[in-house]
Write a protein that holds these residues in place. Structure first.
Motif, PDB file in Angstrom:
ATOM      1  N   GLN A  94      -1.180  -2.376   2.316  1.00 38.90           N
ATOM      2  CA  GLN A  94      -1.249  -2.840   3.745  1.00 38.90           C
ATOM      3  C   GLN A  94      -0.283  -3.858   4.338  1.00 38.90           C
ATOM      4  N   GLU A  95       0.042  -4.498   3.305  1.00 36.59           N
ATOM      5  CA  GLU A  95       0.847  -5.732   4.069  1.00 36.59           C
ATOM      6  C   GLU A  95       2.363  -5.437   3.895  1.00 36.59           C
TER       7      GLU A  95
ATOM      8  N   THR B 183     -14.191   1.192  -0.377  1.00 33.72           N
ATOM      9  CA  THR B 183     -14.129  -0.343  -0.071  1.00 33.72           C
ATOM     10  C   THR B 183     -15.303  -0.902  -0.311  1.00 33.72           C
TER      11      THR B 183
ATOM     12  N   ASN C 188      -9.783  -0.056  -1.723  1.00 32.14           N
ATOM     13  CA  ASN C 188      -8.768  -0.561  -0.858  1.00 32.14           C
ATOM     14  C   ASN C 188      -8.957  -2.017  -0.606  1.00 32.14           C
ATOM     15  N   ASP C 189      -9.938  -2.696  -1.002  1.00 32.50           N
ATOM     16  CA  ASP C 189     -10.010  -4.088  -0.789  1.00 32.50           C
ATOM     17  C   ASP C 189      -9.225  -4.740  -1.953  1.00 32.50           C
TER      18      ASP C 189
ATOM     19  N   TYR D 197      -3.783  -3.141  -3.935  1.00 33.04           N
ATOM     20  CA  TYR D 197      -3.799  -2.216  -2.607  1.00 33.04           C
ATOM     21  C   TYR D 197      -3.348  -2.921  -1.386  1.00 33.04           C
ATOM     22  N   GLN D 198      -4.068  -3.959  -1.269  1.00 31.02           N
ATOM     23  CA  GLN D 198      -3.553  -4.754   0.036  1.00 31.02           C
ATOM     24  C   GLN D 198      -2.226  -5.403  -0.030  1.00 31.02           C
TER      25      GLN D 198
END
Length: 468
Positions: A325-326, A16, A315-316, A320-321
């Motif tokens: 993550q979402e 990240t 990860n940013d 990936y997000q």
């Protein structure tokens, strides 16, 4: 040893990165000045060619008392003979079976008994061998590499033995593994049309069995010659001494007559391709996507490297997000340019930008593809701001320095060797950052629209047949 070998050097690091380089409100003249700046860290490069055609690159580095020796041959699995799939990889194994002055496995013993490590691997466009040893053993390793370049102990016993080893490797790494070969081995076969880019690089078992002594002898004589190779030395050594030893051990090895270059070109893809593959050992579905890359070293090629950083690396990253993550569709998404078999610099032909993930059974493949489309369309609609571009350059710069410093300088040797082989210019290693800094937001959007269009895409899904 093996197809993938000891190293990956691929663009799939999960880091990240925060912070922004540059001022998005700076005047154009200031931005132009920033673009013109070269990297503050310069890799020392001395490059020359022996009379027999061997390309030699020397890069002294006194950081640690070790030396890395890398011999790269301009033969990978793209141009192995038809009906002999997997032959380039099989031959990599033969290079450890003995030479004129070293018996079977003695090369390995010379390295290990002197406190060193070694390996080899076969890739799209090269086969490589490297040793990392205490610096005072450099001459010994140069002699040993020259000895096997000069002549191998090619016997039926050694060939039969290594055919068995490679077939077992195929079974262990691909046939008897869930998601074996997915997507690094599978995707080129589905996405490409030219046989050279699209055949089974690991080798069909029947083709591996069909290899004979005449094939091996001809392959060695043709491709394992000084005029088809690059030798790189990195580490704690005296360049004048190294040049004396290289001349002594390599210069009188005869060159070969190389065959005409193979046509590796791929047609422009005009329609999305979708494929599915059953996997009797997999318990969850998986999906891979691939887009054909711009030609290497074009402005669009560097732009794609930065789009990769924005969309897929770390990860940013946008994917990936969005996927992890979402929505929680998966625990990870990986990939990149030449992923699984190298990095965006060490190849010489058509290439794919790809990504892959294993996802929950409750999620449909279409849902995953919809997220991919949404993120690309969002980036197209919003455009790539200078701020976002600067962040991508920071991430790319970090990856570059990671590669250069990897494994006691082996990452550096890898780039120097492939730039020597494919571009005849190992000093390119010091120009990469400047090339990325030339990319503009406008070029990023132009590249995205041409190369990340759905009609340039191949989708491969894995249908799991094992019970979870």
């Amino acid at each position: 040893m093996g197809l993938g070998g000891f190293f990956a050097l691929n663009s799939c690091s999960q880091k990240t990165t925060s912070g922004v380089a540059g001022d998005t409100n700076a005047p154009q003249s200031t931005q132009a000045t920033e673009v013109a700046k070269v990297a503050t860290y310069q890799v020392p490069v001395e490059y020359y060619t022996l009379d027999n055609g061997l390309k030699v690159v020397l890069s002294p580095d006194k950081t640690a008392p070790v030396a890395t020796i890398a011999a790269y041959y301009n033969i990978g699995f793209r141009i192995e003979p038809r009906n002999r799939t997997g032959f380039a990889h099989l031959f990599e194994h033969m290079m450890f079976q003995g030479s004129n002055n070293l018996g079977k496995m003695e090369f390995i013993q010379v390295v290990q008994k002197n406190g060193g490590i070694l390996n080899g691997s076969t890739r799209f466009d090269f086969t490589n061998y490297f040793e990392i040893v205490p610096a005072h053993k450099l001459e010994t390793m140069l002699w040993a590499e020259a000895d096997r370049m000069r002549g191998l102990n090619i016997t039926q016993e050694n060939l039969t033995n290594q055919q068995g080893v490679v077939k077992n490797e195929v079974k262990v790494n691909v046939l008897n593994q869930p998601y074996g070969g997915f997507p690094w081995l599978d995707m080129p076969q589905y996405a490409n049309k030219n046989w050279h880019n699209a055949h089974n690089f690991y080798g069909d078992l029947k083709d591996l069995d069909a290899a004979n002594l005449e094939d091996v002898q001809s392959f060695f004589k043709t491709f394992y010659a000084p005029n088809n190779a690059a030798l790189v030395v990195v580490g704690d050594f005296n360049p004048a001494e190294a040049k004396t030893w290289i001349k002594k051990y390599f210069e009188n090895i005869p060159k070969s007559t190389l065959p005409p270059k193979v046509d590796l070109t791929e047609p422009r893809q005009e329609k999305e391709q979708r494929f599915s593959k059953d996997d009797k050992l997999a318990t969850k579905p998986a999906l891979a996507f691939a887009y054909h890359m711009p030609d290497k070293n074009t402005p669009e090629y560097y732009a794609m490297g930065l789009l990769d950083q924005i969309l897929l690396q770390g990860n940013d990253s946008r994917l990936y997000q969005a996927l992890v993550q979402e929505r929680g569709y998966t625990g990870s998404v990986s990939g990149g340019i030449n992923s699984g078999l190298g990095n965006m610099f060490n190849y010489n032909g058509p290439m794919l930008w790809d990504g892959s993930l294993v996802y929950d059974k409750t999620v449909s493949a279409d849902s995953v593809v919809a997220v991919l489309d949404r993120e690309i369309q969002k980036l197209d609609k919003e455009g790539v701001s200078q701020e976002l571009l600067d962040l991508a350059i920071v991430k790319m710069r970090s990856d570059l320095y990671d590669q250069v410093s990897q494994l006691y300088g082996f990452g550096k040797a890898d780039l120097l060797a492939t730039f020597a082989l494919f571009e005849n210019d190992p000093k390119r290693i010091n120009q990469l950052e400047t090339e990325f800094r030339k990319v503009t937001p406008e070029l990023m959007q132009k590249t995205l629209r041409e190369y990340l269009r759905p009609t340039n895409r191949t989708i491969l899904t894995i249908n799991p047949l094992a019970k979870s």
